[in-house]
Design an enzyme around this catalytic site. Structure first.
Site, PDB file in Angstrom:
ATOM      1  N   ARG A  58      -1.674  11.239 -11.152  1.00 32.94           N
ATOM      2  CA  ARG A  58      -2.830  10.647 -10.462  1.00 32.94           C
ATOM      3  C   ARG A  58      -3.642   9.764 -11.411  1.00 32.94           C
ATOM      4  O   ARG A  58      -4.396   8.894 -10.979  1.00 32.94           O
ATOM      5  CB  ARG A  58      -3.703  11.740  -9.821  1.00 32.94           C
ATOM      6  N   TYR A 111      -9.591  -7.590   9.456  1.00 33.80           N
ATOM      7  CA  TYR A 111      -8.584  -6.635   9.926  1.00 33.80           C
ATOM      8  C   TYR A 111      -9.281  -5.502  10.690  1.00 33.80           C
ATOM      9  O   TYR A 111     -10.341  -5.028  10.267  1.00 33.80           O
ATOM     10  CB  TYR A 111      -7.824  -6.091   8.718  1.00 33.80           C
ATOM     11  N   ASP A 176      -9.356 -10.560   1.507  1.00 37.27           N
ATOM     12  CA  ASP A 176      -8.115  -9.978   2.013  1.00 37.27           C
ATOM     13  C   ASP A 176      -7.137 -11.139   2.206  1.00 37.27           C
ATOM     14  O   ASP A 176      -7.297 -11.959   3.106  1.00 37.27           O
ATOM     15  CB  ASP A 176      -8.369  -9.229   3.326  1.00 37.27           C
ATOM     16  N   LYS A 201       2.964  -5.171   4.066  1.00 40.78           N
ATOM     17  CA  LYS A 201       3.373  -6.369   4.796  1.00 40.78           C
ATOM     18  C   LYS A 201       4.358  -7.187   3.944  1.00 40.78           C
ATOM     19  O   LYS A 201       5.463  -6.752   3.710  1.00 40.78           O
ATOM     20  CB  LYS A 201       2.130  -7.160   5.205  1.00 40.78           C
TER      21      LYS A 201
HETATM   22  C1  LIG Z   1      -2.199  -4.125   7.599  1.00 38.12           C
HETATM   23  C2  LIG Z   1      -3.416  -4.757   7.045  1.00 38.12           C
HETATM   24  C3  LIG Z   1      -4.365  -4.013   6.341  1.00 38.12           C
HETATM   25  C4  LIG Z   1      -4.266  -2.505   6.173  1.00 38.12           C
HETATM   26  O1  LIG Z   1      -3.138  -2.148   5.457  1.00 38.12           O
HETATM   27  P1  LIG Z   1      -2.330  -0.757   5.653  1.00 38.12           P
HETATM   28  O2  LIG Z   1      -1.271  -0.855   4.624  1.00 38.12           O
HETATM   29  O3  LIG Z   1      -1.819  -0.748   7.063  1.00 38.12           O
HETATM   30  O4  LIG Z   1      -3.299   0.346   5.434  1.00 38.12           O
HETATM   31  C5  LIG Z   1      -5.468  -4.690   5.823  1.00 38.12           C
HETATM   32  N1  LIG Z   1      -5.622  -6.013   5.991  1.00 38.12           N
HETATM   33  C6  LIG Z   1      -4.729  -6.759   6.666  1.00 38.12           C
HETATM   34  C7  LIG Z   1      -4.953  -8.222   6.828  1.00 38.12           C
HETATM   35  C8  LIG Z   1      -3.601  -6.157   7.220  1.00 38.12           C
HETATM   36  O5  LIG Z   1      -2.727  -6.899   7.911  1.00 38.12           O
END
Ligand SMILES: *Cc1c(COP(=O)(O)O)cnc(C)c1O
Length: 391
Positions: A58, A111, A176, A201
């Site tokens: 951790r 998001y 983001d 993603k």
């Molecule tokens: C999917 C997503 C998140 C969150 O990510 P997770 O891995 O699903 O927790 C945050 N921001 C954007 C733009 C996303 O597409």
């Protein structure tokens, strides 16, 4: 080295005779030299890297560290800190912000999960909602962070990062950048302090790993590591290995999917069942001219508003064959989903209305399949979506 080379070679140092990095699954590390281990634990508790023994997973893991160093290099950042999911990374960034001040400025649209976390008050932060134009007025003496997202999900609106950074003054800006990936945009070059990716993603890129990562400077990285040690939510080393491997093909995948997306968007704009195409390269979608300046291309995500409303959207979702009707994005294969019914169901009606996220909206994540196969699949599904068919 140029980005395509960096993507393949970053953080592959010290491999000895091995060609690919090993996966270190140890949860604990030997500490035969007690003073050495104590010093190391002190360094990590202060948000630094181990000076000797890694002590415990951790606190530090070398496989995770390799992925973080590679991602930081691609983003032009000093460091990166990774987590078990994108939302764990968002949570860590907000908790790290609490070490600085108790107020956050959030630029919508965000998001769905990020919007909901901020709106819920769960973390006890005060939140002011802003547009890029009102960020400057929203800043207070106790503002720790400005949060924005570009391209935004699911509207694909672009935010001028330089303008938000200027409006934020001394306050750190977190972008983001999940939809852009470091291939199309590196927000640190525009003055952002933290870059967020849902690694789930494009970074992983094959729909088989959940992850989040924040690329930033050493000052914020130290806070973020402290939060990670205290709250857990660490990235698993197997996931880190998969992500590090995924980075090698990231530039090739993103460019190939983008080529498909550009051509699909052009055809969708001509289709009678499609009332509106939201894509950074579509007319009217980039009023500030950010494609070419901030982002090297329009990306791989397209949102479409169907002329036939909700029924048409539902028909398309149940008819597509090559596109998978599913949330998420950035995989080798193409996905299609309904934001109002799925990803953005959790956000308030006001946020849905602000983003113009209506019942006729579908979001496409364009993959690497053959363009003509993708178009044939979409065009056939859109037949069921004509305003006539929906009646
Ligand atoms: C999917 C997503 C998140 C969150 O990510 P997770 O891995 O699903 O927790 C945050 N921001 C954007 C733009 C996303 O597409």
């Amino acid at each position: 080295m140029r980005p395509d080379t960096v993507a393949i070679h970053a953080a592959r140092d010290g491999l000895g005779e091995a060609h690919v990095p090993p996966i270190d699954l140890s949860t604990t590390y030997k500490t035969p030299d007690l003073p050495d281990a104590t010093q190391s634990i002190d360094a990590m508790a202060a948000g630094g890297l181990p000076t000797g023994s890694s002590v415990y997973q951790r606190l530090f893991n070398p496989t995770v560290d390799r992925f973080e160093r590679a991602l930081a290099t691609l983003e032009g950042a000093e460091a990166a800190v990774s987590y078990a999911s994108g939302m764990a990374a968002v949570t860590a960034a907000l908790l790290a912000a609490k070490m600085v001040g108790n107020h956050v400025v959030a630029v919508r649209p965000l998001y769905g999960g990020t919007d909901h976390l901020l709106a819920s008050g769960l973390l006890g932060l005060e939140v002011s909602w802003a547009t890029p134009e009102t960020v400057a007025d929203a800043i207070r003496p106790d503002t720790a962070l400005v949060v924005c997202e570009t391209p935004a999900n699911p509207t694909l609106q672009l935010v001028d990062i330089e303008a938000v950074v200027a409006a934020a003054g001394d306050v750190a800006v977190m972008v983001d950048s999940t939809f852009a990936t470091p291939v199309l945009q590196q927000p640190i070059r525009q003055g952002a302090t933290i870059v967020l990716h849902s690694g789930t993603k494009f970074l992983g890129g094959h729909g088989d790993v959940l992850a989040g990562v924040l690329a930033t400077n050493e000052e914020w990285a130290a806070r973020l590591r402290q939060v990670r040690i205290l709250t857990g939510g660490n990235l698993h080393p197997m996931a880190a290995y998969t992500l590090h491997r995924g980075l090698q093909t990231l530039p090739v995948r993103v460019r190939a999917a983008q080529d498909n997306a550009i051509k699909l968007a052009e055809r969708l704009m001509q289709h009678p069942s499609v009332a509106r195409v939201r894509f950074p390269a579509a007319p009217g979608c980039d009023p500030h001219g950010l494609v070419g300046r901030q982002m090297s291309g329009p990306g791989t995500m397209i949102s479409i508003d169907l002329a036939g409303g909700y029924d048409a959207a539902r028909n398309v979702m149940s008819t597509v064959g090559i596109f998978t009707p599913a949330v998420s994005l950035g995989s080798t294969d193409s996905l299609i989903q309904h934001p109002a019914g799925l990803t953005h169901r959790i956000v308030g009606e006001d946020a849905q209305a602000e983003g113009d996220i209506g019942p006729s909206l579908l979001r496409l994540s364009v993959g690497l399949e053959d363009l003509e196969d993708l178009w044939h699949d979409l065009a056939s599904a859109l037949e069921t979506a004509s305003p006539m068919a929906a009646k």
